[in-house]
Design an enzyme around this catalytic site. Sequence first.
Site, short mmCIF file in Angstrom:
data_model
loop_
_atom_site.label_atom_id
_atom_site.label_comp_id
_atom_site.label_asym_id
_atom_site.label_seq_id
_atom_site.Cartn_x
_atom_site.Cartn_y
_atom_site.Cartn_z
CD GLN A 74 11.09 -26.20 -91.77
OE1 GLN A 74 9.92 -25.57 -91.96
NE2 GLN A 74 11.48 -27.05 -92.56
CD GLU B 128 6.94 -20.08 -97.37
OE1 GLU B 128 8.06 -20.05 -96.86
OE2 GLU B 128 6.12 -21.08 -97.48
CB THR C 285 7.57 -21.45 -102.03
OG1 THR C 285 6.15 -21.50 -102.83
CG2 THR C 285 7.07 -20.94 -100.50
N GLY D 10 17.35 -26.96 -101.83
CA GLY D 10 16.06 -27.62 -101.99
C GLY D 10 16.30 -29.05 -101.63
CG HIS E 11 18.22 -30.22 -93.32
ND1 HIS E 11 18.72 -31.25 -94.05
CD2 HIS E 11 17.48 -29.66 -94.22
CE1 HIS E 11 18.31 -31.48 -95.02
NE2 HIS E 11 17.55 -30.34 -95.29
P1 FAD Z 1 21.68 -26.53 -97.12
O1 FAD Z 1 21.95 -25.38 -96.39
O2 FAD Z 1 22.62 -27.18 -98.19
O3 FAD Z 1 21.66 -27.81 -96.15
C1 FAD Z 1 21.15 -29.11 -96.34
C2 FAD Z 1 22.03 -30.12 -95.59
O4 FAD Z 1 23.25 -30.15 -95.91
C3 FAD Z 1 21.99 -29.76 -93.93
O5 FAD Z 1 22.00 -31.18 -93.33
C4 FAD Z 1 23.23 -29.01 -93.87
O6 FAD Z 1 23.72 -29.17 -92.32
C5 FAD Z 1 24.19 -29.91 -94.65
N1 FAD Z 1 25.36 -28.86 -95.46
C6 FAD Z 1 25.05 -27.58 -95.56
N2 FAD Z 1 26.28 -27.20 -96.13
C7 FAD Z 1 27.37 -28.12 -96.10
C8 FAD Z 1 28.60 -28.53 -96.58
N3 FAD Z 1 29.49 -27.44 -96.85
N4 FAD Z 1 29.09 -29.97 -96.27
C9 FAD Z 1 28.40 -30.63 -95.75
N5 FAD Z 1 27.06 -30.71 -95.37
C10 FAD Z 1 26.69 -29.31 -95.83
N6 FAD Z 1 12.21 -26.01 -100.65
C11 FAD Z 1 12.12 -25.71 -101.93
O7 FAD Z 1 12.01 -26.70 -102.62
N7 FAD Z 1 11.24 -24.47 -102.28
C12 FAD Z 1 11.22 -23.62 -101.40
O8 FAD Z 1 10.69 -22.38 -101.84
C13 FAD Z 1 11.36 -23.70 -100.19
N8 FAD Z 1 11.54 -22.76 -99.03
C14 FAD Z 1 12.06 -22.87 -97.76
C15 FAD Z 1 12.09 -21.83 -96.92
C16 FAD Z 1 12.38 -22.08 -95.45
C17 FAD Z 1 12.24 -20.83 -94.87
C18 FAD Z 1 12.91 -23.22 -95.25
C19 FAD Z 1 13.47 -23.30 -93.89
C20 FAD Z 1 12.94 -24.24 -96.03
C21 FAD Z 1 12.40 -24.27 -97.32
N9 FAD Z 1 12.51 -25.22 -98.41
C22 FAD Z 1 12.13 -24.94 -99.65
C23 FAD Z 1 13.06 -26.43 -98.02
C24 FAD Z 1 14.57 -26.66 -98.32
O9 FAD Z 1 14.86 -26.53 -99.58
C25 FAD Z 1 14.91 -28.12 -97.77
O10 FAD Z 1 14.95 -28.07 -96.23
C26 FAD Z 1 16.23 -28.63 -98.19
O11 FAD Z 1 16.42 -29.89 -97.86
C27 FAD Z 1 17.57 -27.85 -97.60
O12 FAD Z 1 17.63 -26.75 -97.78
P2 FAD Z 1 18.78 -25.74 -97.37
O13 FAD Z 1 18.89 -24.62 -98.09
O14 FAD Z 1 18.69 -25.58 -95.98
O15 FAD Z 1 20.11 -26.58 -97.74
#
Ligand code: FAD
Length: 299
Positions: free
Chosen positions: A178, A17, A48, A108, A151
């Site tokens: 993560q 990354e 990213t 995000g 998360h």
């Molecule tokens: P989601 O999958 O939407 O999950 C977020 C929360 O919502 C979790 O608690 C989940 O359980 C819950 N949830 C999911 N779906 C539902 C639903 N249908 N109903 C109710 N609850 C739900 N951030 C950046 O800004 N830029 C980056 O480039 C970046 N790269 C990353 C790369 C990796 C490998 C990782 C692990 C994280 C990265 N992040 C990045 C951080 C990420 O954006 C944050 O952790 C963010 O808070 C959650 O993103 P997510 O896609 O996991 O969210």
Amino acid sequence: MLISEKIKTNQPTVSFEIFPPKPGYPVDTIYDTIDSLSDLNPDFISVTYGAGGSTKDTTVEISSLVEQKHNIPALAHLTCLTSTRDEIDGILDKLEANGVRNILALRGDVPQGSCAVDFSDSMYSHSGDLVQHIKERGGFCIGGACYPEKHKESKNAWDDIVHLREKVDQGLDFLITQLFFDNELFYGFVEKAGSMGVDVPILPGIMPVMNLKQVSKIVSLTGCSVPKKFLRIIEKYEHNPEALKEAGMAYAASQIIDLLAWGVPGVHIYSMNKAEETRRIVNSISTIRGTQNRDCSKL
Ligand code: FAD
């Protein structure tokens, strides 16, 4: 090439990354890093996407460079919480036009001063909404994020995996975790996720610790736990930056060796744009990785 195809090959993948320069800094300050990382022949390089889309143009530019100049699959990160459908389509159009076929679909972080419910009416309140959009459009291999220690917004680990399963079912091809410092937590997570129907490859994300400031930042940002054996190392070498960096790289390498022995489909290294340190870690695991035929039952 699609990352889902790469992961199907026999040898575990190794990927890195990188992050674009901060807004206001020239994009070419990262070119040397990309050149050096490309020499290591990674299976893909992920780029990213700055918080709230702050690097959206450079993420597209750097991903395109990785694909076109270096002929290495790029995985463009894309967040959606504060975006409109038109903005997302605009970015997808640019990526497609530049041959970038792999996207890490993310929600995000919630902007400071707000909370997740403030966005419940938004176009994309969860990453699954973005996955669905990209899937309907077609033409991309889609990865997503997962959290061995759950998360931070999830009530509990079970709830976290229920939502993970939903987003996988919406069209994810693979997952990247993560970072974590305790492999046993990762193994427990993969087994639990598998038993709850998460059936795509899960690539562990490993971050080599290179300085003390980084450790406290990581812990406060991710909430990840620090096992006693790693804590001992940090406490022992906290006043000796060179020794701490060496120990941090050795710890990351030992985590990767254990993960390969367990049978992971690949390893994603959070390189922090440090090419030389990444090279040393990759070299230290190359013989082990080279002799390994992956146990496909652990996909
Ligand atoms: P989601 O999958 O939407 O999950 C977020 C929360 O919502 C979790 O608690 C989940 O359980 C819950 N949830 C999911 N779906 C539902 C639903 N249908 N109903 C109710 N609850 C739900 N951030 C950046 O800004 N830029 C980056 O480039 C970046 N790269 C990353 C790369 C990796 C490998 C990782 C692990 C994280 C990265 N992040 C990045 C951080 C990420 O954006 C944050 O952790 C963010 O808070 C959650 O993103 P997510 O896609 O996991 O969210």
